[in-house]
Enzyme design. Sequence first.
Site, PDB file in Angstrom:
ATOM      1  N   CYS A  43      15.636  33.776   7.794  1.00 51.16           N
ATOM      2  CA  CYS A  43      14.577  35.228   7.153  1.00 51.16           C
ATOM      3  C   CYS A  43      13.957  35.142   8.725  1.00 51.16           C
ATOM      4  O   CYS A  43      13.875  36.429   8.833  1.00 51.16           O
ATOM      5  CB  CYS A  43      14.138  34.459   6.741  1.00 51.16           C
ATOM      6  SG  CYS A  43      13.298  33.025   6.453  1.00 51.16           S
ATOM      7  N   GLU A  88      17.491  44.076   5.732  1.00 49.66           N
ATOM      8  CA  GLU A  88      17.903  42.678   7.197  1.00 49.66           C
ATOM      9  C   GLU A  88      19.230  42.215   6.167  1.00 49.66           C
ATOM     10  O   GLU A  88      20.155  42.975   4.791  1.00 49.66           O
ATOM     11  CB  GLU A  88      17.658  41.456   5.556  1.00 49.66           C
ATOM     12  CG  GLU A  88      17.353  40.582   6.212  1.00 49.66           C
ATOM     13  CD  GLU A  88      17.028  39.342   5.205  1.00 49.66           C
ATOM     14  OE1 GLU A  88      16.080  39.156   4.117  1.00 49.66           O
ATOM     15  OE2 GLU A  88      16.143  38.276   5.866  1.00 49.66           O
ATOM     16  N   LYS A 115      14.995  24.460  -9.041  1.00 47.76           N
ATOM     17  CA  LYS A 115      16.680  25.635  -9.222  1.00 47.76           C
ATOM     18  C   LYS A 115      16.638  25.655  -7.482  1.00 47.76           C
ATOM     19  O   LYS A 115      16.409  26.420  -7.134  1.00 47.76           O
ATOM     20  CB  LYS A 115      15.834  26.088  -9.873  1.00 47.76           C
ATOM     21  CG  LYS A 115      17.508  27.434 -10.947  1.00 47.76           C
ATOM     22  CD  LYS A 115      18.126  27.520 -10.381  1.00 47.76           C
ATOM     23  CE  LYS A 115      17.856  28.657  -9.579  1.00 47.76           C
ATOM     24  NZ  LYS A 115      19.648  29.166  -8.593  1.00 47.76           N
ATOM     25  N   GLY A 127      12.364  38.017  -5.846  1.00 50.43           N
ATOM     26  CA  GLY A 127      10.683  38.062  -5.319  1.00 50.43           C
ATOM     27  C   GLY A 127      10.408  38.715  -6.393  1.00 50.43           C
ATOM     28  O   GLY A 127       8.873  38.643  -7.466  1.00 50.43           O
ATOM     29  N   GLU A 180       8.501  33.842  -0.478  1.00 52.08           N
ATOM     30  CA  GLU A 180       8.278  33.893   1.269  1.00 52.08           C
ATOM     31  C   GLU A 180       9.772  34.385   1.001  1.00 52.08           C
ATOM     32  O   GLU A 180      11.032  34.572   0.181  1.00 52.08           O
ATOM     33  CB  GLU A 180       8.388  32.574   1.667  1.00 52.08           C
ATOM     34  CG  GLU A 180       7.506  31.590   2.091  1.00 52.08           C
ATOM     35  CD  GLU A 180       6.901  32.480   2.911  1.00 52.08           C
ATOM     36  OE1 GLU A 180       6.947  33.479   3.744  1.00 52.08           O
ATOM     37  OE2 GLU A 180       5.446  31.862   2.899  1.00 52.08           O
ATOM     38  N   GLY A 190      13.460  33.806  -0.994  1.00 48.93           N
ATOM     39  CA  GLY A 190      14.973  34.270  -1.140  1.00 48.93           C
ATOM     40  C   GLY A 190      14.428  36.041  -1.199  1.00 48.93           C
ATOM     41  O   GLY A 190      13.671  36.259  -0.021  1.00 48.93           O
ATOM     42  N   SER A 191      15.288  36.947  -1.452  1.00 46.54           N
ATOM     43  CA  SER A 191      15.420  37.882  -1.045  1.00 46.54           C
ATOM     44  C   SER A 191      14.209  38.770  -1.746  1.00 46.54           C
ATOM     45  O   SER A 191      13.787  38.463  -2.992  1.00 46.54           O
ATOM     46  CB  SER A 191      16.708  38.510  -2.025  1.00 46.54           C
ATOM     47  OG  SER A 191      16.447  38.419  -2.996  1.00 46.54           O
TER      48      SER A 191
END
Length: 476
Positions: free
Chosen positions: A279, A378, A170, A228, A245, A223-224
């Site tokens: 990232c 971030e 996805k 996560g 991650e 992703g974020s």
Amino acid sequence: MKANYINGLWREGQTTTADINPSDLSDKIDDFAVAEAQDVADAVAAAREAQPGWAGLTPQVRADILETVGREIVERKQELGDLLAREEGKTLAEGIGEVNRAGQIFKYFAGEALRCEGGLIDSIRPGVAVEVTRQAVGVVGAITPWNFPSAIPAWKIAPALAFGNAVVLKPAEWAPASAWALVEICSRTDMPAGVLNLVMGPGRESGAALVANPDLDAMSFTGSQATGAAIAKTCLENHTKFQLEMGGKNPLVIVDDADLDQAVQVAVNGAYFSSGQRCTASSRLIVTEGIHDRFVGKLKAALAGLVVGDARDPQTHIGPVIDGSQLERIMAYIERGRREGADLVFGGDRVKAATEGHYVAPTLFCNTDNSMVINREEIFGPVATVQCVKNYEEALAVANDSEFGLSAGICTTSLKFANHFKRHAQAGMIMVNLPTAGVDYHVPFGGIKHSSFGHREQGREAIGFYTSVKTTYVGG
Ligand code: NDP
């Protein structure tokens, strides 16, 4: 319309989402099918059906298929790199580089398919032998972000397939074209139907349906942090193996003895390339006081030389950010920095280019401290901060004062500082006189603290997530 790929067939959707070029909002790349819950369920069921046969093929068959995919990606890197720059907004050179890397990843894991090693060890009991072998986990879900729309799908799909798993991918809704192109290449190989499936659409719908599917054996997510955490919860409930991650707030320490020109180059590359949407971006520049003023002066001069514009224009250094909502988020952080009392010494505004796009000037804050929101969260845009510290010891303490721990860099000509930093910086990846972003494809990638969870990705470490270990005792 670009369709989902389920059980070896292209399946159109009831609805679609448009993939828009962030450099030129009048340019639509294509419409991409949205996977409904039933499409996702069918994709997982097809993967379940196909997986034992795929794992039962010889590793040579899987290696040959991955090699074919890798070769085609590399051969088409100009065209696919252009597509990536068009949909994501990183520069053409960066887009071509990323696609090349995706191809190399497939070629690397073609070799790894042949190296799924086990062990044989004497038992502590007489007449008994112990075999330790690895086998595929089964059906793997992969959910990927928009900022590396080719490389991240590649570094999840390739090892999963190499070790005999079936996959449901996805990709991110904002940049599905690069992932679609990867799957299209795979669809023309001898890979059996159902081994690789593509379901596109919004994460909160198509992605959530995939994560919640109880027939999934493993989930690999990039992703974020917020997403996560939600995925981790569902995976725990369903007993699905998972790896995450997530973000970073990566420090780059510049000490008095650094090579000034090199340090500026490293900072510009690490903080601003790919519009800061990495990232591993160097978002916190931690500079000791003896070099601070000279460093900031040279950095500002370097920023003044950067061209912000259309990602596919060869003159461009900094392309747009991915989407209007991301742009608003970045502008809100810049405003927050101003209100927190940081000195905005460069940029801070949107940029007008020849076409309407999501352009932000490279932005630099000075006189910041590590408690400010702009140093803790971030931002994921072309924004960096400078913190002035007394000495190396204070720099290290500030660098480590973060909930994140993905990448950390130091610019120094001193072996003493470099060696100390390698040992004591709290991050999964350490860079000495190199940008915090920019990694090789054949070595482990990942972080510590809240940046990552579970097995490392890439390199020889990837086998840990995509296989499970079986211990067999054989008596006489
Ligand atoms: P998100 O977490 O929003 O999205 C990542 C992926 O998850 C997308 O495919 C998204 O789909 C999907 N998703 C969103 N919500 C759900 C849900 N509820 N259930 C299942 N899937 C969902 O992150 P971004 O795409 O905005 O990416 C930026 C973030 O990724 C940054 O924080 C960055 O640091 C991090 N990142 C980390 C990397 C690492 O290796 N550590 C590498 C690259 C990025 P959709 O896009 O359709 O919403």
